[in-house]
Write a protein that holds these residues in place. Sequence first.
Motif, PDB file in Angstrom:
ATOM      1  N   LEU B  76       0.831  -1.200   0.000  1.00 36.07           N
ATOM      2  CA  LEU B  76       0.000   0.000   0.000  1.00 36.07           C
ATOM      3  C   LEU B  76       0.870   1.256   0.000  1.00 36.07           C
ATOM      4  O   LEU B  76       0.508   2.261  -0.615  1.00 36.07           O
ATOM      5  CB  LEU B  76      -0.949  -0.010   1.194  1.00 36.07           C
ATOM      6  N   ALA B  77       2.022   1.195   0.687  1.00 36.02           N
ATOM      7  CA  ALA B  77       2.913   2.362   0.680  1.00 36.02           C
ATOM      8  C   ALA B  77       3.357   2.666  -0.748  1.00 36.02           C
ATOM      9  O   ALA B  77       3.346   3.832  -1.177  1.00 36.02           O
ATOM     10  CB  ALA B  77       4.119   2.100   1.568  1.00 36.02           C
ATOM     11  N   ILE B  78       3.731   1.638  -1.489  1.00 36.27           N
ATOM     12  CA  ILE B  78       4.202   1.857  -2.866  1.00 36.27           C
ATOM     13  C   ILE B  78       3.053   2.361  -3.744  1.00 36.27           C
ATOM     14  O   ILE B  78       3.196   3.335  -4.499  1.00 36.27           O
ATOM     15  CB  ILE B  78       4.815   0.564  -3.432  1.00 36.27           C
ATOM     16  N   ILE B  79       1.882   1.716  -3.619  1.00 36.06           N
ATOM     17  CA  ILE B  79       0.741   2.128  -4.454  1.00 36.06           C
ATOM     18  C   ILE B  79       0.334   3.567  -4.121  1.00 36.06           C
ATOM     19  O   ILE B  79       0.056   4.380  -5.006  1.00 36.06           O
ATOM     20  CB  ILE B  79      -0.437   1.146  -4.254  1.00 36.06           C
ATOM     21  N   MET B  80       0.328   3.898  -2.824  1.00 33.53           N
ATOM     22  CA  MET B  80      -0.038   5.263  -2.413  1.00 33.53           C
ATOM     23  C   MET B  80       0.916   6.301  -2.998  1.00 33.53           C
ATOM     24  O   MET B  80       0.490   7.350  -3.479  1.00 33.53           O
ATOM     25  CB  MET B  80       0.008   5.374  -0.885  1.00 33.53           C
ATOM     26  N   SER B  81       2.220   6.004  -2.932  1.00 33.26           N
ATOM     27  CA  SER B  81       3.176   7.005  -3.399  1.00 33.26           C
ATOM     28  C   SER B  81       2.985   7.254  -4.891  1.00 33.26           C
ATOM     29  O   SER B  81       3.137   8.384  -5.352  1.00 33.26           O
ATOM     30  CB  SER B  81       4.607   6.572  -3.088  1.00 33.26           C
ATOM     31  N   THR B  85       1.005  11.028  -6.975  1.00 30.70           N
ATOM     32  CA  THR B  85       1.511  11.798  -8.091  1.00 30.70           C
ATOM     33  C   THR B  85       0.612  11.705  -9.307  1.00 30.70           C
ATOM     34  O   THR B  85       0.287  12.698  -9.937  1.00 30.70           O
ATOM     35  CB  THR B  85       2.899  11.282  -8.472  1.00 30.70           C
ATOM     36  N   ARG B  86       0.183  10.486  -9.599  1.00 33.45           N
ATOM     37  CA  ARG B  86      -0.528  10.266 -10.861  1.00 33.45           C
ATOM     38  C   ARG B  86      -2.025  10.416 -10.754  1.00 33.45           C
ATOM     39  O   ARG B  86      -2.721  10.442 -11.764  1.00 33.45           O
ATOM     40  CB  ARG B  86      -0.242   8.850 -11.368  1.00 33.45           C
ATOM     41  N   ARG B  87      -2.566  10.395  -9.511  1.00 40.33           N
ATOM     42  CA  ARG B  87      -4.010  10.418  -9.305  1.00 40.33           C
ATOM     43  C   ARG B  87      -4.672   9.229  -9.984  1.00 40.33           C
ATOM     44  O   ARG B  87      -5.776   9.336 -10.498  1.00 40.33           O
ATOM     45  CB  ARG B  87      -4.624  11.715  -9.817  1.00 40.33           C
ATOM     46  N   SER B  88      -3.963   8.123 -10.068  1.00 40.57           N
ATOM     47  CA  SER B  88      -4.565   6.931 -10.666  1.00 40.57           C
ATOM     48  C   SER B  88      -3.840   5.713 -10.129  1.00 40.57           C
ATOM     49  O   SER B  88      -2.632   5.753  -9.919  1.00 40.57           O
ATOM     50  CB  SER B  88      -4.451   6.994 -12.188  1.00 40.57           C
ATOM     51  N   ALA B  89      -4.583   4.663  -9.862  1.00 40.05           N
ATOM     52  CA  ALA B  89      -3.957   3.429  -9.387  1.00 40.05           C
ATOM     53  C   ALA B  89      -3.984   2.364 -10.472  1.00 40.05           C
ATOM     54  O   ALA B  89      -3.775   1.193 -10.199  1.00 40.05           O
ATOM     55  CB  ALA B  89      -4.666   2.918  -8.135  1.00 40.05           C
TER      56      ALA B  89
END
Lengths: 527, 99
Positions: B76-81, B85-89
């Motif tokens: 989750l830390a990596i996905i959040m970071s 920035t990108r406003r997209s997962a």
Amino acid sequence: MNGFTIATPAQVLAIDVRLPDLDYAAMAPMLVLFGAACLGVLVDAFAPRQSRHTIQFALSFIALTVALLAVIREARVGSRELTADVALAIDGPTLFLQGTLAVLGIVALLLVGERALEKGGPFVSQAAIPVGSEADRRQAREEGATEVFPLTLFALSGMMLFVAANDLLTMFVALEVFSLPLYLLCALARRRRLVSQEAALKYFLLGAFASAFFIFGMALLYGFAGTVSFGGIHDAALLATTSPLLLFTGLAMVAVGLLFKIAAVPFHVWTPDVYQGAPTSVTAFMAACTKVAAFGGLLRVLYVAFDRARWDIEPVIGTIAILTMLVGAILAVTQTDIKRLLAYSSIANAGYLLVGALAFSKEGLSSAMFYLAAYGFTVIAAFAVITLVRDDDGEATHLSRWAGLGREAPLVAGVFTFLMLAFAGIPLTSGFTSKFAVFGAALGVGEAWPVALVIVGVVTSMILAFPYLRVVVMMWLSEPAEQSPTVAIPGAFTSAALMVGVLATLLLGVFPSPVLDLADRAAEFIR
Amino acid sequence: MEPGYYVVLAAVLFTIGAVGVLIRRNAIVLFMCIELMLNAGNLALVTFSRINGTLDGQIMAFFVMVVAAAEVVIGLAIIMSIFRTRRSASVDDANLLKY
């Protein structure tokens, strides 16, 4: 389904509980690294900011040296034992690979700790700050994060546990202990942060996917053998009267998890992206140490738990080895980025290592271990050179930027040429002796599969020599581009790492016999 | 109840998770599918523990849970970071690294 017998709760409870014997001297290398990593977390929390880097580097360096001494002590005692209730096997391959990991870890640590090439080092100050924000521009001038040192130590302690693990559960825990810090390390680049985070995301998602396969395979093997210790699985495979469906499905799924870590085709797709996106010092660490650890684990699984299933797994893993060599070599030819080129080369090298592993003999094991050590030094030195070739935007990794480098910086270009020749397997380098050892071990078996693998290995080595030599020709014979990158003057740490890497590559090529003998004496698993 | 059915259920859950990882695009959903695969592994471990009559499998399930929890923290830390920035997962948007 009616064949299952069900234990009553009373039977389940009747199992006596006893505490396992722990041989702390044999576990010392892992415990030291783990303890130092925990200490490093505290240092990061409490030490003043300006002295953190010095303290962390010294702590990590001392911890790795102590771990290395502990491994050497254990090797001199000559202990061969199962400890922690057969969860850990302290035998020749464990000690050889742990020693290799400690030495390669020290060399990689020198690259991680280098701060002379770039103000504040190659790592971002606070990874949580969004890329491109005002805070991000402010932190560009700040010192890099020092969490990288404890993370590196956690990863190394996991790797040391991984090569010693003698059951699937310990192996799984060790796999995660060394993978999770690596995922984070990938995301910590100071420059090109989006690319770095993307590499971490890809590595993480695919790595977690692969470990899910490992878990399910472990569950199936537990269902087959009633235990997850390698000795137990070996005995169960020997005596089994039931259908081997669970055995082979379980083995296949466990193998997916392990082959992912060694970057064998078709589980290799993460490798080029992660190698390119991660900070170069982390890439060097991954390329050398992860390969050693993952192959150590794979060799133990194949040789200890599944040697009775050898005839059944040889065609499958043999095919994977052939694909790995071919895909790695052919795609390396088309690369335009030096880090991606080395990534594909590392994939092809995983194939050569599989050739040694599939010999299923003492020679196969010892040659694979020698290969791991030799390759580790060469690859760390190669990535160390890549950190030196820079322009305003950080490292200049596009191959066209390397044109004419020989005129501007003959020494660095000469070192890189030597390393490329070592990768290509030219005599008097470790690349030649290690390939020779691996192929010789496979030919010594004298059966159809190993011989076929060696033929593919020799052909792909020739294909693979082309991209290496192209880089060499480009550096020495091409005209420099308009704006050629500058070659930074290496700091003391990078110089030391380069020197160790190049010397090891040369010495293992000219006088390989001490290390070959060492690997040969160590090449015996206990069950 | 036949314990064999639980093994089949675990295999089905694992397959659903694996297919989910392959066809879904959102990193969070991908991650949930991986968790589903891990839990399928846990179910299989507990079932085989019952079939074999040993407790090892149940203990192993605890280990898997703890490791999965640690994995969530990192993931989750990596996905959040990236999301910040990108406003997209979406994993399709993470396309800077190729060839």
